[in-house]
Enzyme design. Structure first.
Site, PDB file in Angstrom:
ATOM      1  N   GLU A 141     -27.327 -40.887  29.776  1.00 33.35           N
ATOM      2  CA  GLU A 141     -28.046 -42.158  29.666  1.00 33.35           C
ATOM      3  C   GLU A 141     -29.193 -42.220  30.679  1.00 33.35           C
ATOM      4  O   GLU A 141     -30.296 -42.659  30.359  1.00 33.35           O
ATOM      5  CB  GLU A 141     -27.078 -43.328  29.888  1.00 33.35           C
ATOM      6  CG  GLU A 141     -25.947 -43.401  28.877  1.00 33.35           C
ATOM      7  CD  GLU A 141     -24.702 -42.648  29.325  1.00 33.35           C
ATOM      8  OE1 GLU A 141     -23.612 -42.977  28.831  1.00 33.35           O
ATOM      9  OE2 GLU A 141     -24.823 -41.724  30.166  1.00 33.35           O
ATOM     10  N   SER A 172       2.317 -22.310   3.002  1.00 30.49           N
ATOM     11  CA  SER A 172       1.394 -21.602   3.877  1.00 30.49           C
ATOM     12  C   SER A 172       2.057 -21.219   5.190  1.00 30.49           C
ATOM     13  O   SER A 172       2.857 -21.961   5.744  1.00 30.49           O
ATOM     14  CB  SER A 172       0.169 -22.474   4.162  1.00 30.49           C
ATOM     15  OG  SER A 172      -0.560 -22.715   2.992  1.00 30.49           O
TER      16      SER A 172
END
Length: 436
Positions: A107, A219
Site C-alpha cells: 500500500e 483414484s
C-alpha cells in the site's frame, strides 16, 4: 506506471446455480485461471469469479493487484507479498508490491508513487490483504491509507495476524473510507497461503506433487514422482513455476535437483537433500564431489540430511568437503515431526536462516508419502490422468496410508495435461476455523 483504462468484461463463470453448486463442494474453490501460485498462465481467462454478485470492475482490479504481487515473485518472505493498485474513475493511477523483508509494504509503495496526494481523494485502493495496523520494520499501512481520503478500500482477505485482524479495517473505516472485504477471497487466499499456513499451524506450508492413478477402487495418488510431470509441457511448466516460487525445496540428492533456473531469483531459503533411499551411497566419490560443486554454484544455503554409515562415508566426506552442511536426522522421530521441528528451530533452521513459509517436496516419493501418511501435507499438486474421474476423494499413496478427504480447489486444463490443486483435510479445517 502508465494509466490503464478498464472496460467491463462479462463474467464467464456460467449461471448462479452452477456457481452455488461448485461452492457447496468447498469453501475455498477458486475461479478458473487461478491457483496456489496466483494467476496460472495456461491461456485460460482469469477475469471471472465464482461469486457472481461481485462487480466486474472490482474483480478486474483485484486480479490486477494479484498480478502485481506475482511480479514481486515472493521476495517479501517471511512477510506476505501483497499487491496493491490505486484506481480513480476507471483509470489505474499506480501499483505496488511488498518490497524485500524490511522494506515498504504494498500500500505504501503504491501511494508513494503518486506525487500529488490530493489526487488520491475519492480514489479506490485495491489490496490483496488487510492493511497492517501495527509497527514493525515499517509504520502501519492502515494509518497511511486512512489519511489519504480514499473513497473505498477493497480487500481480498482479512489478515489473521492478531496484531492486525480487523484492526486495520477499523482504522480505515474510522476515516470515512468504505471498506469492502472478500473480493476474490478464495483467489487471494490461495495466493497468500504460504503466509497464512505458518500463522495457523505454527509450521511452514508443505506441498508436494502427485500422480492421479484411477483404478477400479477409485483414484489413488502416487506421491513425489516427476517423470510424467516432465513428459507434458503444461506439467513441466507448472512444476517449474512452483519450484521457482517456494521458499525451500526438499528433494533427493541428484544432479537434476540442482535447478539453476529455479534459484535464479535469489529469494530462496535453500535446498535440502534428504537421502532416505541411499542415493548418496550409489554415487562414486567423484560424482558426489561434482554434485556438491554444482550445488555450491547455486549461491543458496544447502543441507544434506543423511544418516552416516559405512556405505556412504567417503561420499559424505566429498560432499561436506565441497561446502555442503551435513545434518543427521534425529533418530526416533517420524519424518514429518523432525522436518517441522528442524525447520522451525533445529539444525535446518540454522542452515536456512529461519523458518521458511513454503516447503515444496519435489521428486522424493518416499518422503512425500511419509509426510502424507502423517497428515502433514497441506496442498497436493496432482497431474490427473486423462479419462479419469477427475475427483480425488480418499487420498492414498503407495506406500502411504489414507490421509483423509481432500478438496480440489483448482483444476487447470491445458492441451496436454489436466492439473488439480487440492487442500487436504487438515488445512481446510484450519482455514474454516478463521474468519476471512
Amino acid at each position: 506506471m502508465a494509466s490503464e483504462d478498464f472496460t467491463a468484461e462479462r463474467s464467464a463463470t456460467g449461471s448462479a446455480e452452477t456457481a452455488q453448486r461448485v461452492m457447496a463442494a468447498s469453501d475455498f474453490v477458486v475461479a478458473p485461471g487461478y491457483g496456489v501460485g496466483g494467476v496460472v498462465g495456461t491461456g485460460l481467462s482469469a477475469t471471472e469469479s465464482l461469486a457472481t454478485e461481485l462487480s466486474a470492475a472490482d474483480v478486474h482490479w483485484m486480479r490486477r493487484a494479484i498480478l502485481t504481487a506475482m511480479e514481486a515473485d515472493g521476495r517479501a518472505s517471511p512477510n506476505p507479498t501483497v499487491g496493491a493498485v490505486i484506481v480513480k474513475d476507471g483509470v489505474l493511477l499506480s501499483a505496488g508490491a511488498t518490497e524485500p523483508f524490511g522494506g515498504r509494504h504494498a500500500e505504501r509503495c503504491a501511494i508513494e508513487k503518486v506525487t500529488d496526494r490530493a489526487v488520491l481523494r475519492g480514489a479506490t485502493l485495491y489490496t490483496t490483504l488487510e492493511p497492517c495496523a501495527h509497527w514493525g520494520k515499517q509504520p502501519p499501512c492502515a494509518d497511511l491509507v486512512a489519511d489519504c481520503g480514499f473513497a473505498r478500500c477493497v480487500v481480498g482477505i482479512r489478515d489473521p495476524n492478531p496484531a492486525v485482524a480487523g484492526v486495520g479495517f477499523a482504522r480505515v473505516r474510522a476515516a470515512g473510507t468504505e471498506v469492502v472485504c472478500g473480493v476474490l477471497r478464495n483467489e487471494t487466499l490461495a495466493w497468500h497461503l504460504p503466509y497464512l499456513v505458518p500463522r495457523l499451524l505454527a509450521r511452514p506450508m508443505i506441498s508436494t506433487f502427485a500422480l492421479d492413478t484411477p483404478g477400479t477402487n477409485g483414484s489413488r495418488l502416487l506421491f513425489g514422482h516427476s517423470d510424467r510431470w516432465e513428459s507434458a509441457s503444461a506439467g513441466r511448466d507448472y512444476r517449474a513455476r512452483l519450484k521457482h516460487r517456494c521458499d525451500l525445496l526438499v528433494t533427493e540428492p541428484s544432479a537434476s535437483s540442482v535447478d539453476t533456473a529455479a534459484f535464479a531469483r535469489g529469494a530462496w531459503h535453500g535446498l535440502v537433500w534428504w537421502d532416505m533411499a541411499g542415493r548418496l551411497a550409489d554415487m562414486t566419490v567423484t560424482e558426489a564431489r561434482e554434485l556438491a560443486a554444482q550445488a555450491r554454484d547455486l549461491g543458496a544455503p544447502l543441507a544434506l540430511v543423511a544418516v552416516p554409515g559405512p556405505d556412504n562415508a567417503a561420499q559424505l566426506d566429498a560432499v561436506v568437503g565441497g561446502g555442503i552442511t551435513h545434518v543427521i536426522p534425529q533418530s526416533g522421530l517420524d519424518p514429518a515431526g523432525w522436518l517441522a521441528s528442524s525447520i522451525r528451530d533445529g539444525e535446518l533452521a540454522a542452515v536456512t536462516g529461519g523458518m521458511p513459509n513454503w516447503v515444496l517436496v519435489d521428486d522424493h516419493p518416499r518422503l512425500a508419502a511419509a509426510l502424507a501418511a502423517m497428515d502433514t501435507v497441506d496442498v497436493v499438486h496432482v497431474l490427473e490422468t486423462r479419462g479419469g474421474s477427475g475427483e480425488v476423494g480418499n487420498l492414498c499413496a503407495r506406500p502411504a496410508e489414507t490421509i483423509g478427504d481432500a478438496v480440489r480447489i483448482a483444476r487447470i486444463e491445458a492441451a496436454d495435461a489436466t492439473i488439480g490443486e487440492y487442500y487436504t483435510q487438515g488445512l481446510s479445517s484450519a482455514l474454516r476455523g478463521t474468519s476471512w
